[in-house]
Design a protein around this motif. Sequence first.
Motif, PDB file in Angstrom:
ATOM      1  N   LEU A  32       0.830  -1.199   0.000  1.00  0.00           N
ATOM      2  CA  LEU A  32       0.000   0.000   0.000  1.00  0.00           C
ATOM      3  C   LEU A  32       0.867   1.252   0.000  1.00  0.00           C
ATOM      4  O   LEU A  32       1.936   1.266   0.627  1.00  0.00           O
ATOM      5  CB  LEU A  32      -0.914   0.006   1.229  1.00  0.00           C
ATOM      6  CG  LEU A  32      -1.916  -1.143   1.313  1.00  0.00           C
ATOM      7  CD1 LEU A  32      -2.659  -1.091   2.648  1.00  0.00           C
ATOM      8  CD2 LEU A  32      -2.904  -1.087   0.153  1.00  0.00           C
ATOM      9  N   PRO A  33       0.432   2.309  -0.687  1.00  0.00           N
ATOM     10  CA  PRO A  33       1.216   3.561  -0.688  1.00  0.00           C
ATOM     11  C   PRO A  33       1.315   4.123   0.731  1.00  0.00           C
ATOM     12  O   PRO A  33       0.467   3.853   1.581  1.00  0.00           O
ATOM     13  CB  PRO A  33       0.395   4.487  -1.590  1.00  0.00           C
ATOM     14  CG  PRO A  33      -0.457   3.586  -2.412  1.00  0.00           C
ATOM     15  CD  PRO A  33      -0.763   2.401  -1.547  1.00  0.00           C
ATOM     16  N   PRO A  34       2.351   4.921   1.018  1.00  0.00           N
ATOM     17  CA  PRO A  34       2.486   5.526   2.355  1.00  0.00           C
ATOM     18  C   PRO A  34       1.283   6.415   2.682  1.00  0.00           C
ATOM     19  O   PRO A  34       0.665   7.010   1.796  1.00  0.00           O
ATOM     20  CB  PRO A  34       3.774   6.354   2.243  1.00  0.00           C
ATOM     21  CG  PRO A  34       4.509   5.775   1.075  1.00  0.00           C
ATOM     22  CD  PRO A  34       3.462   5.294   0.121  1.00  0.00           C
ATOM     23  N   ILE A  35       0.970   6.489   3.952  1.00  0.00           N
ATOM     24  CA  ILE A  35      -0.093   7.386   4.400  1.00  0.00           C
ATOM     25  C   ILE A  35       0.516   8.726   4.773  1.00  0.00           C
ATOM     26  O   ILE A  35       1.729   8.830   5.016  1.00  0.00           O
ATOM     27  CB  ILE A  35      -0.872   6.794   5.596  1.00  0.00           C
ATOM     28  CG1 ILE A  35       0.058   6.592   6.794  1.00  0.00           C
ATOM     29  CG2 ILE A  35      -1.535   5.488   5.201  1.00  0.00           C
ATOM     30  CD1 ILE A  35      -0.654   6.111   8.044  1.00  0.00           C
ATOM     31  N   LEU A  36      -0.325   9.748   4.821  1.00  0.00           N
ATOM     32  CA  LEU A  36       0.134  11.103   5.147  1.00  0.00           C
ATOM     33  C   LEU A  36      -0.272  11.395   6.592  1.00  0.00           C
ATOM     34  O   LEU A  36      -1.451  11.265   6.949  1.00  0.00           O
ATOM     35  CB  LEU A  36      -0.514  12.105   4.196  1.00  0.00           C
ATOM     36  CG  LEU A  36       0.208  13.433   3.927  1.00  0.00           C
ATOM     37  CD1 LEU A  36       1.591  13.203   3.392  1.00  0.00           C
ATOM     38  CD2 LEU A  36      -0.621  14.275   2.948  1.00  0.00           C
ATOM     39  N   VAL A  37       0.692  11.788   7.427  1.00  0.00           N
ATOM     40  CA  VAL A  37       0.444  11.970   8.857  1.00  0.00           C
ATOM     41  C   VAL A  37       0.894  13.358   9.296  1.00  0.00           C
ATOM     42  O   VAL A  37       1.981  13.820   8.923  1.00  0.00           O
ATOM     43  CB  VAL A  37       1.177  10.895   9.692  1.00  0.00           C
ATOM     44  CG1 VAL A  37       1.030  11.161  11.195  1.00  0.00           C
ATOM     45  CG2 VAL A  37       0.652   9.512   9.355  1.00  0.00           C
ATOM     46  N   GLY A  63       4.099   2.432   5.861  1.00  0.00           N
ATOM     47  CA  GLY A  63       4.879   3.555   5.356  1.00  0.00           C
ATOM     48  C   GLY A  63       4.180   4.874   5.636  1.00  0.00           C
ATOM     49  O   GLY A  63       2.953   4.980   5.505  1.00  0.00           O
ATOM     50  N   VAL A  64       4.958   5.877   6.038  1.00  0.00           N
ATOM     51  CA  VAL A  64       4.398   7.159   6.456  1.00  0.00           C
ATOM     52  C   VAL A  64       5.182   8.303   5.828  1.00  0.00           C
ATOM     53  O   VAL A  64       6.410   8.244   5.718  1.00  0.00           O
ATOM     54  CB  VAL A  64       4.411   7.296   7.999  1.00  0.00           C
ATOM     55  CG1 VAL A  64       4.101   8.720   8.418  1.00  0.00           C
ATOM     56  CG2 VAL A  64       3.409   6.341   8.635  1.00  0.00           C
ATOM     57  N   ARG A  65       4.457   9.343   5.405  1.00  0.00           N
ATOM     58  CA  ARG A  65       5.078  10.613   5.036  1.00  0.00           C
ATOM     59  C   ARG A  65       4.530  11.668   6.000  1.00  0.00           C
ATOM     60  O   ARG A  65       3.318  11.811   6.148  1.00  0.00           O
ATOM     61  CB  ARG A  65       4.756  11.011   3.589  1.00  0.00           C
ATOM     62  CG  ARG A  65       5.467  10.161   2.544  1.00  0.00           C
ATOM     63  CD  ARG A  65       5.387  10.761   1.151  1.00  0.00           C
ATOM     64  NE  ARG A  65       4.023  10.855   0.675  1.00  0.00           N
ATOM     65  CZ  ARG A  65       3.402  11.993   0.391  1.00  0.00           C
ATOM     66  NH1 ARG A  65       4.019  13.156   0.562  1.00  0.00           N
ATOM     67  NH2 ARG A  65       2.160  11.984  -0.052  1.00  0.00           N
ATOM     68  N   PHE A  66       5.435  12.394   6.666  1.00  0.00           N
ATOM     69  CA  PHE A  66       5.035  13.370   7.673  1.00  0.00           C
ATOM     70  C   PHE A  66       4.901  14.765   7.054  1.00  0.00           C
ATOM     71  O   PHE A  66       5.637  15.121   6.131  1.00  0.00           O
ATOM     72  CB  PHE A  66       6.045  13.429   8.822  1.00  0.00           C
ATOM     73  CG  PHE A  66       5.990  12.242   9.743  1.00  0.00           C
ATOM     74  CD1 PHE A  66       4.952  12.081  10.634  1.00  0.00           C
ATOM     75  CD2 PHE A  66       6.994  11.279   9.714  1.00  0.00           C
ATOM     76  CE1 PHE A  66       4.897  10.993  11.486  1.00  0.00           C
ATOM     77  CE2 PHE A  66       6.957  10.187  10.554  1.00  0.00           C
ATOM     78  CZ  PHE A  66       5.898  10.037  11.444  1.00  0.00           C
TER      79      PHE A  66
END
Length: 323
Positions: A32-37, A63-66
């Motif tokens: 799954l693509p990274p989530i945005l947090v 996976g996470v993008r902050f």
Amino acid sequence: MPVDQVTETSLVRVAGSLPDHVSALAQCPDDLPPILVHRPTMQVIDGVHRLRAAKLRGETTIGVRFVDGTEEDAFVLAVSANVTQGLPLTLADRTAAASRILSSHPHLSDRLIASTAGLSTKTVAAVRQRTTGEMTQLHTRLGRDGKVRPLDASHGRTMASQAISNNPDLSLRAIARIAGISVGTARDVRERMRRGEDPIPLRYRLSAGHRTESSAPEDKASGPHPGGDNSSPDTPGAPGTPRAERDRFLLSLRTDPSLRFSEIGRALLRLLDANTLDTAQWDRLAAAVPHRWSPVVADLAMDCAADWSALACRVREQVRVSA
């Protein structure tokens, strides 16, 4: 990032997440693509369905993008991300999002909010009309092209006429910058004042509730001010962006990660802060200049003003090129 360290709060979906969509994502064989947090609150801005799908798969990390900034800015980003990708937002979701953006960012134009929320400009305008409070007092709005424009055309023309009266030698570009109007409008205001006419056409005066005898006689009476200088119109107390709105724009800039986390961005913020003074502060600075240095300081101030004007032109040109 461990899945239990982020919050699943659904920021933009009125009905919350959809179980069927979560199940469909869980059955997908691909990663799954990274989530945005949102880093300060650890709330998921975009990707609640992916987060629940990962948990349904039994995965312990994702996976996470902050992103940083305020919660209000994070919400705008969440709306934009959900409108352009993934499961479409419902009309109720998009309308509620527009209402919240209008409450937190009233200075944004209807077109900009419409493009962010996936609505028509007319729908956003209707939502704005139903909303009461501080936003009704704003004189300008920030458009999709990054330019700040007056809501009332007569307001900009009035500021332009005052700037011309204070300094008849101002260039058309300088007048346009001070009043937040186009160069063509600045030229029309100047020509009207030269002919002794009201700088505000009748149609604007009628729509804005102005008296037909509003400002032309005063402009003729005031006339040119010999020895006038460019500093007066540019001071915060003179025509320009209202102080409260200028402070609001600066606050938004300070919370932008692209500026806060780069050396050149922080330098720009420091320069903007240093040059955003109130009228009393500018007066104290002027009074502190020794008389023997007045011509030198005046020339340096004019040079600095020219540099800021050149910067404004470059930034606006970048907007036009990227549009």
